[in-house]
Design a protein around this motif. Structure first.
Motif, short mmCIF file in Angstrom:
data_model
loop_
_atom_site.label_atom_id
_atom_site.label_comp_id
_atom_site.label_asym_id
_atom_site.label_seq_id
_atom_site.Cartn_x
_atom_site.Cartn_y
_atom_site.Cartn_z
N SER A 380 -5.30 4.15 -4.85
CA SER A 380 -4.71 2.86 -4.49
C SER A 380 -5.58 1.70 -4.95
CB SER A 380 -4.49 2.78 -2.98
OG SER A 380 -5.67 3.09 -2.27
N ALA A 381 -6.92 1.84 -4.83
CA ALA A 381 -7.83 0.79 -5.30
C ALA A 381 -7.74 0.66 -6.82
CB ALA A 381 -9.26 1.11 -4.88
N ALA A 382 -7.72 1.80 -7.51
CA ALA A 382 -7.60 1.78 -8.98
C ALA A 382 -6.28 1.16 -9.41
CB ALA A 382 -7.73 3.20 -9.52
N HIS A 418 -22.48 6.37 7.24
CA HIS A 418 -22.17 7.78 7.48
C HIS A 418 -20.72 8.12 7.15
CE1 HIS A 418 -26.07 7.71 9.39
NE2 HIS A 418 -25.66 6.79 10.25
N GLY A 419 -20.20 7.51 6.09
CA GLY A 419 -18.84 7.81 5.67
C GLY A 419 -18.78 9.10 4.87
N ASN A 420 -17.61 9.72 4.88
CA ASN A 420 -17.41 10.95 4.13
C ASN A 420 -16.84 10.71 2.74
OD1 ASN A 420 -18.28 12.67 6.26
ND2 ASN A 420 -16.27 12.41 7.26
N ASN A 421 -16.16 9.56 2.59
CA ASN A 421 -15.50 9.25 1.33
C ASN A 421 -16.22 8.08 0.65
OD1 ASN A 421 -13.79 8.78 -0.81
ND2 ASN A 421 -12.10 7.97 0.44
N PRO A 422 -16.94 8.34 -0.44
CA PRO A 422 -17.68 7.26 -1.09
C PRO A 422 -16.81 6.33 -1.93
CG PRO A 422 -17.96 9.29 -2.32
CD PRO A 422 -17.16 9.64 -1.09
N ARG A 423 -15.58 6.77 -2.24
CA ARG A 423 -14.74 5.96 -3.12
C ARG A 423 -14.35 4.65 -2.44
NH1 ARG A 423 -12.65 11.19 -3.32
NH2 ARG A 423 -13.09 12.28 -5.28
N LEU A 424 -14.22 3.59 -3.25
CA LEU A 424 -13.89 2.28 -2.70
C LEU A 424 -12.41 2.20 -2.30
CD1 LEU A 424 -16.69 1.57 -3.75
CD2 LEU A 424 -15.73 -0.58 -4.63
N HIS A 425 -12.18 1.58 -1.14
CA HIS A 425 -10.81 1.31 -0.70
C HIS A 425 -10.35 -0.01 -1.32
CE1 HIS A 425 -10.45 4.60 2.11
NE2 HIS A 425 -11.58 4.27 2.71
N LEU A 453 2.40 -9.43 -6.90
CA LEU A 453 2.66 -8.06 -6.45
C LEU A 453 3.63 -8.01 -5.28
CD1 LEU A 453 -0.97 -6.59 -6.61
CD2 LEU A 453 0.86 -6.38 -8.30
N LYS A 454 3.93 -9.17 -4.68
CA LYS A 454 4.86 -9.19 -3.54
C LYS A 454 6.23 -8.68 -3.96
CE LYS A 454 6.67 -12.16 0.12
NZ LYS A 454 6.71 -13.53 0.69
N GLY A 455 6.74 -7.72 -3.21
CA GLY A 455 8.04 -7.14 -3.51
C GLY A 455 7.99 -5.96 -4.46
N CYS A 456 6.82 -5.70 -5.05
CA CYS A 456 6.70 -4.54 -5.94
C CYS A 456 6.66 -3.25 -5.12
CB CYS A 456 5.44 -4.66 -6.79
SG CYS A 456 5.47 -6.06 -7.94
N GLN A 457 6.92 -2.12 -5.79
CA GLN A 457 7.05 -0.84 -5.09
C GLN A 457 5.99 0.14 -5.57
OE1 GLN A 457 9.32 -0.41 -2.54
NE2 GLN A 457 9.63 -2.61 -2.90
N VAL A 458 5.35 0.82 -4.61
CA VAL A 458 4.26 1.76 -4.90
C VAL A 458 4.58 3.12 -4.31
CG1 VAL A 458 1.86 2.35 -4.28
CG2 VAL A 458 2.41 0.06 -5.13
N HIS A 459 4.15 4.17 -5.01
CA HIS A 459 4.19 5.52 -4.45
C HIS A 459 2.86 6.20 -4.71
CE1 HIS A 459 6.01 9.15 -2.83
NE2 HIS A 459 5.41 9.83 -3.80
N SER A 460 2.39 6.94 -3.70
CA SER A 460 1.13 7.67 -3.81
C SER A 460 1.39 9.15 -3.56
CB SER A 460 0.12 7.13 -2.79
OG SER A 460 -1.01 7.97 -2.70
N THR A 461 0.67 10.00 -4.28
CA THR A 461 0.84 11.44 -4.09
C THR A 461 0.00 11.96 -2.92
OG1 THR A 461 -0.93 11.98 -5.67
CG2 THR A 461 1.32 11.79 -6.54
N VAL A 462 -0.67 11.06 -2.22
CA VAL A 462 -1.46 11.44 -1.04
C VAL A 462 -1.30 10.33 0.00
CG1 VAL A 462 -3.58 10.31 -1.90
CG2 VAL A 462 -3.75 12.20 -0.25
N MET A 463 -1.34 10.69 1.27
CA MET A 463 -1.26 9.69 2.32
C MET A 463 -2.51 8.81 2.30
SD MET A 463 0.59 11.51 5.59
CE MET A 463 -0.46 12.96 5.65
N LEU A 464 -2.32 7.52 2.36
CA LEU A 464 -3.42 6.58 2.25
C LEU A 464 -4.06 6.32 3.61
CD1 LEU A 464 -1.92 3.96 -0.23
CD2 LEU A 464 -3.16 6.07 -0.73
N SER A 465 -5.27 5.78 3.57
CA SER A 465 -5.95 5.40 4.80
C SER A 465 -5.25 4.20 5.43
CB SER A 465 -7.40 5.02 4.50
OG SER A 465 -7.44 3.82 3.74
N ASP A 468 -5.94 0.97 3.51
CA ASP A 468 -5.15 0.77 2.29
C ASP A 468 -3.71 0.41 2.63
OD1 ASP A 468 -7.29 1.26 0.60
OD2 ASP A 468 -6.90 3.41 0.46
N ARG A 469 -3.15 1.07 3.65
CA ARG A 469 -1.76 0.76 4.03
C ARG A 469 -1.63 -0.70 4.46
NH1 ARG A 469 -2.19 5.67 6.85
NH2 ARG A 469 -2.14 4.58 8.86
N LYS A 470 -2.60 -1.18 5.22
CA LYS A 470 -2.55 -2.57 5.70
C LYS A 470 -2.68 -3.56 4.56
CE LYS A 470 -4.08 -1.98 10.49
NZ LYS A 470 -5.14 -2.29 11.50
#
Length: 488
Positions: A380-382, A418-425, A453-465, A468-470
């Motif tokens: 989602s960040a990418a 102490h996060g488990n996911n180093p990737r940027l949100h 980007l307002k009104g644009c549509q996104v799909h992700s193959t994994v549920m986001l945090s 990211d959803r907010k």
């Protein structure tokens, strides 16, 4: 966004129609307001051009003659019931609604606690509101409601309730959510007004289903998808068909309760002023659709969105399979599939190609941009970076945020937080872009494109945090996700 709904016309004719209905009852009307008075994003999605606060703006045109009564069930207070969209309890939402209305110079006269039978939490809540200077009334649980008409239409039924003092000719009765008892409050007031010799009437304002659209019109099917958890079903109003010989659409709960309402109205007035559930409504949204095809396509997209939402809720234990199955059936009826949502196809193709979780966005011009997971960024960040680079005319090969800048942020997330996911949100990427924009023109150009980007549509193959959803919601982006948890 291509509009299919005339919002200006809606604001004009809807307020006029309510005034006409009020005049028919001698000048006083209790208006049960279903759905959301503001932040009605479902309506804005299926009726492109409908503004999320349209109903509130319409009501503000009537503010000199209107007052608002907010209803909350003692049962919901006891259970600490939470609004799913806002994450706050109903009792807190009453205060939020009151502040929102009053900030727009609308009169909020009181709060009614319904289904009251001595609950300690309701008593404490009333005391809290009264300390704030808010008038509060109790409406009691009536045994056998709504079928025990003889008891309901008596001094031991509606007559036992507190009489809600009102001073304006239009009384809007609203609530934090469904099942609060709005209709019963209106009917109770009619009973007590009639006892006092006050002429008053009742009407219902529900946006969906839209009564003068076909039963299987995608706008109405999208409403069924939105209420799949309530098991609402759109139906042809048989009472309207019998009385007038014309077809109109209502939903099962109003149709099922109408014979009871008919008896209650006859008990209050001597006769029922309405011949059908559709007659009770005042919704004019169906008269303001300016491009039917645009609304059809938007509604089909909404049905797919609701399907993915139900799948993801089921995956995290918040939903049930019957809701998923119902929406899947509605999709078959509407002759649509998830592949009709273009970002779904693109995201899945990118995942097959690269092997990692991917995301895709459809921009306003129809362009599809994709992204995939890397060691530095989540999909989602990418995606935000890729989309804004495209909109800003920046070559895809340009790195807006260098690896040297990302790695210290990752170190802080893992080592100190102490996060488990180093990737940027997404929020972390936007903060980094904001800092870099002070000295980097490309970063500034990318940030300036965010409103596009307002009104644009996104799909992700994994549920986001949740983060990211907010972010996507704040940017006005429509999001769907596969029901796949991270790590799978």
């Amino acid at each position: 966004m291509i509009h299919g709904f005339d919002n200006d016309k809606y604001l004009r004719i809807q307020s006029e129609h309510i005034k006409e209905r009020k005049a028919k009852f001698g000048g006083k009307l209790y208006l049960e307001f279903g759905g959301k008075l503001f932040d009605d994003f479902h309506a804005s999605r299926v009726l492109p051009g409908f503004q999320p606060d349209s109903k509130l703006k319409m009501l503000m045109q009537l503010k000199d003659e209107a007052e608002i009564v907010i209803v909350i069930s003692a049962v919901d207070i006891e259970k600490n019931k939470v609004r799913g969209d806002l994450g706050i309890t109903y009792d807190m939402d009453v205060l939020r609604l009151r502040e929102e209305f009053m900030s727009r110079e609308l009169t909020v006269s009181s709060v009614v606690i319904t289904h009251y039978n001595g609950q300690a939490s309701a008593i404490a809540y009333r005391a809290r509101l009264e300390r704030m200077g808010i008038r509060v009334y109790y409406h009691h649980t009536i045994e056998g409601y709504p079928t025990n008409v003889d008891l309901i239409d008596s001094d031991e039924g509606f007559g036992k309730n507190d009489y809600v003092e009102t001073t304006h000719p239009l009384v809007v009765v609203t609530a934090p959510g469904p099942g609060s008892g709005k209709m019963a409050v209106c009917l109770s007031q009619l009973y007590q007004d009639n006892k006092r010799g006050i002429k008053a009437g009742y009407a219902k304002f529900e946006t969906f289903p839209i009564w003068n659209l076909p039963l299987k019109h995608p706008v109405n099917v999208a409403y069924e998808a939105a209420t799949a958890d309530l098991n609402d079903v759109n139906m042809i109003d048989p009472f309207h068909l019998e009385a007038y010989g014309t077809t109109s659409v209502n939903y099962n709960r109003d149709i099922e309760i109408f014979p009871v309402l008919n008896a209650i109205f006859e008990g209050i007035y001597g006769e029922n002023p309405y011949k059908s559930p559709t007659d009770m409504g005042v919704n004019m949204a169906g008269c303001c659709i300016s491009d039917d095809e645009v609304c059809r396509e938007a509604s089909k997209a909404e049905i797919i969105r609701r399907y993915y939402t139900a799948l993801c809720n089921l995956a995290v234990g918040k939903g049930d399979e019957s809701e998923v199955n119902k929406i899947a059936l509605l999709m078959k009826q509407a002759k649509i599939s998830v592949e009709d949502r273009r970002p779904v196809v693109a995201a899945k193709e990118r995942r097959l190609k690269d092997g990692g979780h991917s995301a895709a966005i459809e921009l306003a011009d129809g362009t599809i941009i994709t992204s995939t997971t890397s060691d530095l960024l989540g999909p989602s960040a990418a995606l935000l970076l890729n989309a804004t680079k495209y909109l800003a005319g920046i070559d895809h090969s340009v790195k807006l945020i260098s690896q040297e800048l990302i790695e210290p942020i990752q170190n802080t997330k893992v080592t100190y937080l102490h996060g488990n996911n180093p990737r940027l949100h997404t929020d972390e990427v936007l903060v980094a872009l904001s800092i870099l924009s002070l000295h980097d023109e490309n970063c500034r150009k990318a940030l300036d494109c965010l409103p596009q980007l307002k009104g644009c549509q996104v799909h992700s193959t994994v549920m986001l945090s949740e983060v990211d959803r907010k972010i996507f919601k704040k940017l006005g982006i429509g999001l769907t996700s596969e029901p796949v948890k991270k790590g799978k």
